[in-house]
Motif scaffolding. Sequence first.
Motif, mmCIF file in Angstrom:
data_model
loop_
_atom_site.group_PDB
_atom_site.id
_atom_site.type_symbol
_atom_site.label_atom_id
_atom_site.label_comp_id
_atom_site.label_asym_id
_atom_site.label_seq_id
_atom_site.Cartn_x
_atom_site.Cartn_y
_atom_site.Cartn_z
ATOM 1 N N GLU A 179 0.870 -1.185 0.000
ATOM 2 C CA GLU A 179 0.000 0.000 0.000
ATOM 3 C C GLU A 179 0.906 1.234 0.000
ATOM 4 O O GLU A 179 1.876 1.284 0.768
ATOM 5 C CB GLU A 179 -0.922 0.032 1.227
ATOM 6 C CG GLU A 179 -1.956 -1.077 1.278
ATOM 7 C CD GLU A 179 -3.046 -0.940 0.222
ATOM 8 O OE1 GLU A 179 -3.237 0.186 -0.300
ATOM 9 O OE2 GLU A 179 -3.697 -1.954 -0.070
ATOM 10 N N TYR A 180 0.554 2.232 -0.841
ATOM 11 C CA TYR A 180 1.403 3.415 -0.949
ATOM 12 C C TYR A 180 0.621 4.675 -0.619
ATOM 13 O O TYR A 180 -0.512 4.854 -1.081
ATOM 14 C CB TYR A 180 1.974 3.533 -2.363
ATOM 15 C CG TYR A 180 2.814 4.773 -2.568
ATOM 16 C CD1 TYR A 180 4.122 4.835 -2.117
ATOM 17 C CD2 TYR A 180 2.280 5.897 -3.203
ATOM 18 C CE1 TYR A 180 4.899 5.973 -2.286
ATOM 19 C CE2 TYR A 180 3.046 7.039 -3.384
ATOM 20 C CZ TYR A 180 4.355 7.074 -2.927
ATOM 21 O OH TYR A 180 5.112 8.203 -3.091
ATOM 22 N N SER A 181 1.243 5.568 0.172
ATOM 23 C CA SER A 181 0.628 6.855 0.508
ATOM 24 C C SER A 181 1.692 7.807 1.025
ATOM 25 O O SER A 181 2.528 7.415 1.848
ATOM 26 C CB SER A 181 -0.468 6.669 1.569
ATOM 27 O OG SER A 181 -1.046 7.914 1.914
ATOM 28 N N VAL A 187 4.769 -2.419 3.353
ATOM 29 C CA VAL A 187 5.107 -3.733 2.795
ATOM 30 C C VAL A 187 4.825 -4.801 3.837
ATOM 31 O O VAL A 187 5.315 -4.727 4.967
ATOM 32 C CB VAL A 187 6.600 -3.789 2.396
ATOM 33 C CG1 VAL A 187 6.939 -5.173 1.834
ATOM 34 C CG2 VAL A 187 6.932 -2.697 1.400
ATOM 35 N N SER A 188 4.055 -5.798 3.462
ATOM 36 C CA SER A 188 3.855 -6.963 4.315
ATOM 37 C C SER A 188 4.393 -8.185 3.590
ATOM 38 O O SER A 188 4.083 -8.409 2.412
ATOM 39 C CB SER A 188 2.373 -7.163 4.651
ATOM 40 O OG SER A 188 1.940 -6.198 5.586
ATOM 41 N N THR A 189 5.192 -8.981 4.309
ATOM 42 C CA THR A 189 5.707 -10.232 3.774
ATOM 43 C C THR A 189 5.214 -11.371 4.657
ATOM 44 O O THR A 189 4.495 -11.151 5.634
ATOM 45 C CB THR A 189 7.249 -10.231 3.748
ATOM 46 O OG1 THR A 189 7.741 -10.414 5.084
ATOM 47 C CG2 THR A 189 7.794 -8.919 3.199
ATOM 48 N N ARG A 192 7.316 -10.382 8.032
ATOM 49 C CA ARG A 192 7.235 -9.124 8.771
ATOM 50 C C ARG A 192 6.478 -8.062 7.976
ATOM 51 O O ARG A 192 6.178 -8.247 6.793
ATOM 52 C CB ARG A 192 8.636 -8.607 9.090
ATOM 53 C CG ARG A 192 9.459 -8.189 7.872
ATOM 54 C CD ARG A 192 10.764 -7.551 8.309
ATOM 55 N NE ARG A 192 11.556 -7.070 7.167
ATOM 56 C CZ ARG A 192 12.518 -6.169 7.273
ATOM 57 N NH1 ARG A 192 12.823 -5.646 8.458
ATOM 58 N NH2 ARG A 192 13.219 -5.777 6.219
ATOM 59 N N THR A 193 6.177 -6.941 8.660
ATOM 60 C CA THR A 193 5.604 -5.758 8.030
ATOM 61 C C THR A 193 6.552 -4.591 8.252
ATOM 62 O O THR A 193 7.121 -4.436 9.332
ATOM 63 C CB THR A 193 4.218 -5.434 8.629
ATOM 64 O OG1 THR A 193 3.313 -6.488 8.300
ATOM 65 C CG2 THR A 193 3.663 -4.133 8.065
ATOM 66 N N LEU A 194 6.742 -3.785 7.210
ATOM 67 C CA LEU A 194 7.680 -2.670 7.313
ATOM 68 C C LEU A 194 7.153 -1.469 6.533
ATOM 69 O O LEU A 194 6.267 -1.585 5.688
ATOM 70 C CB LEU A 194 9.054 -3.072 6.790
ATOM 71 C CG LEU A 194 9.132 -3.563 5.336
ATOM 72 C CD1 LEU A 194 9.514 -2.433 4.395
ATOM 73 C CD2 LEU A 194 10.136 -4.709 5.210
ATOM 74 N N LEU A 195 7.723 -0.312 6.848
ATOM 75 C CA LEU A 195 7.473 0.927 6.120
ATOM 76 C C LEU A 195 8.731 1.278 5.346
ATOM 77 O O LEU A 195 9.821 1.371 5.931
ATOM 78 C CB LEU A 195 7.107 2.060 7.075
ATOM 79 C CG LEU A 195 5.846 1.857 7.918
ATOM 80 C CD1 LEU A 195 5.673 3.005 8.903
ATOM 81 C CD2 LEU A 195 4.606 1.734 7.033
ATOM 82 N N PHE A 196 8.589 1.454 4.039
ATOM 83 C CA PHE A 196 9.713 1.846 3.194
ATOM 84 C C PHE A 196 9.518 3.293 2.775
ATOM 85 O O PHE A 196 8.549 3.631 2.094
ATOM 86 C CB PHE A 196 9.797 0.937 1.962
ATOM 87 C CG PHE A 196 10.875 1.339 0.984
ATOM 88 C CD1 PHE A 196 12.205 1.236 1.331
ATOM 89 C CD2 PHE A 196 10.542 1.810 -0.279
ATOM 90 C CE1 PHE A 196 13.205 1.602 0.443
ATOM 91 C CE2 PHE A 196 11.529 2.175 -1.179
ATOM 92 C CZ PHE A 196 12.865 2.072 -0.823
ATOM 93 N N TYR A 197 10.435 4.163 3.212
ATOM 94 C CA TYR A 197 10.362 5.590 2.889
ATOM 95 C C TYR A 197 11.061 5.816 1.552
ATOM 96 O O TYR A 197 12.283 5.701 1.449
ATOM 97 C CB TYR A 197 10.999 6.408 4.013
ATOM 98 C CG TYR A 197 10.270 6.249 5.322
ATOM 99 C CD1 TYR A 197 9.181 7.048 5.647
ATOM 100 C CD2 TYR A 197 10.640 5.242 6.224
ATOM 101 C CE1 TYR A 197 8.494 6.880 6.847
ATOM 102 C CE2 TYR A 197 9.957 5.070 7.419
ATOM 103 C CZ TYR A 197 8.883 5.894 7.721
ATOM 104 O OH TYR A 197 8.196 5.716 8.901
ATOM 105 N N THR A 198 10.273 6.117 0.531
ATOM 106 C CA THR A 198 10.782 6.105 -0.841
ATOM 107 C C THR A 198 11.777 7.229 -1.124
ATOM 108 O O THR A 198 12.638 7.081 -1.987
ATOM 109 C CB THR A 198 9.615 6.183 -1.837
ATOM 110 O OG1 THR A 198 8.840 7.365 -1.582
ATOM 111 C CG2 THR A 198 8.718 4.957 -1.714
ATOM 112 N N GLU A 199 11.655 8.352 -0.442
ATOM 113 C CA GLU A 199 12.600 9.450 -0.671
ATOM 114 C C GLU A 199 13.948 9.145 -0.020
ATOM 115 O O GLU A 199 15.000 9.314 -0.625
ATOM 116 C CB GLU A 199 12.030 10.754 -0.099
ATOM 117 C CG GLU A 199 10.780 11.244 -0.810
ATOM 118 C CD GLU A 199 11.081 11.807 -2.195
ATOM 119 O OE1 GLU A 199 11.991 12.650 -2.304
ATOM 120 O OE2 GLU A 199 10.416 11.390 -3.163
ATOM 121 N N GLU A 200 13.933 8.702 1.240
ATOM 122 C CA GLU A 200 15.171 8.432 1.969
ATOM 123 C C GLU A 200 15.746 7.050 1.680
ATOM 124 O O GLU A 200 16.874 6.752 2.058
ATOM 125 C CB GLU A 200 14.932 8.559 3.482
ATOM 126 C CG GLU A 200 14.479 9.945 3.936
ATOM 127 C CD GLU A 200 12.966 10.133 3.847
ATOM 128 O OE1 GLU A 200 12.299 9.212 3.319
ATOM 129 O OE2 GLU A 200 12.480 11.177 4.280
#
Length: 212
Positions: A179-181, A187-189, A192-200
């Motif tokens: 899910e992107y916002s 990201v869920s695998t 685990r579940t994680l947040l990927f910060y696309t800019e950093e």
Amino acid sequence: MASVASPVIFKEFCPLYYLLNAIPTKIQKGFRSIVVYLTALDTNGDYIAVGSSIGMLYLYCRHLNQMKKYNFEGRCESITFVKLLSCFDDLVAVGTASGRVAVFQLVSSLPGRNKQLRRFDVAGIHKSSITALAWSPNGMKLFSGDDKGKIVYSALDLDQGTCNSSLVLEEPSSIVQLEYSQKVLLVSTLQRTLLFYTEEKSVSQVGTQPRK
């Protein structure tokens, strides 16, 4: 003062025969009769998108009551994920069992909207089954995940007709949800579940314990 609750509308369950009857249950390929299975589904206010085991995408327009069909060139393979988006143009992303990803920019009868069907292909980064797709709200970014843990970012320029893709993250287990916002990709695998910060290009894990 207590607020007045909105009325509850009861709706009766009804199979979508008008949709199912427009999709063949079998196709003939040479001397063989092949059963058609429905393998992926997504809906919005304008369309119902159904993927199939024969590589055909069935797209039902809810306003015009019309069914259209889209497919990949080449070999017939099962569609594993579909994702609709309504922004300035109507878009649908499709992923397959071998890792192919394509975006269809749909034709619209509205003034100023797209008048010619266009297709964009994500370069062959994925080599295994697509398990998740996520759009940015403006349709300029598409994220795709597969069952080997790869996540690919595709930048779409609909005006220029280009699609540039790159691998942005690789996890040790299958991707099950994207899910992107607001420049953050959830990201869920399987682990685990994680947040990927696309800019950093940084990752923050949700929780500390791996999934069992």
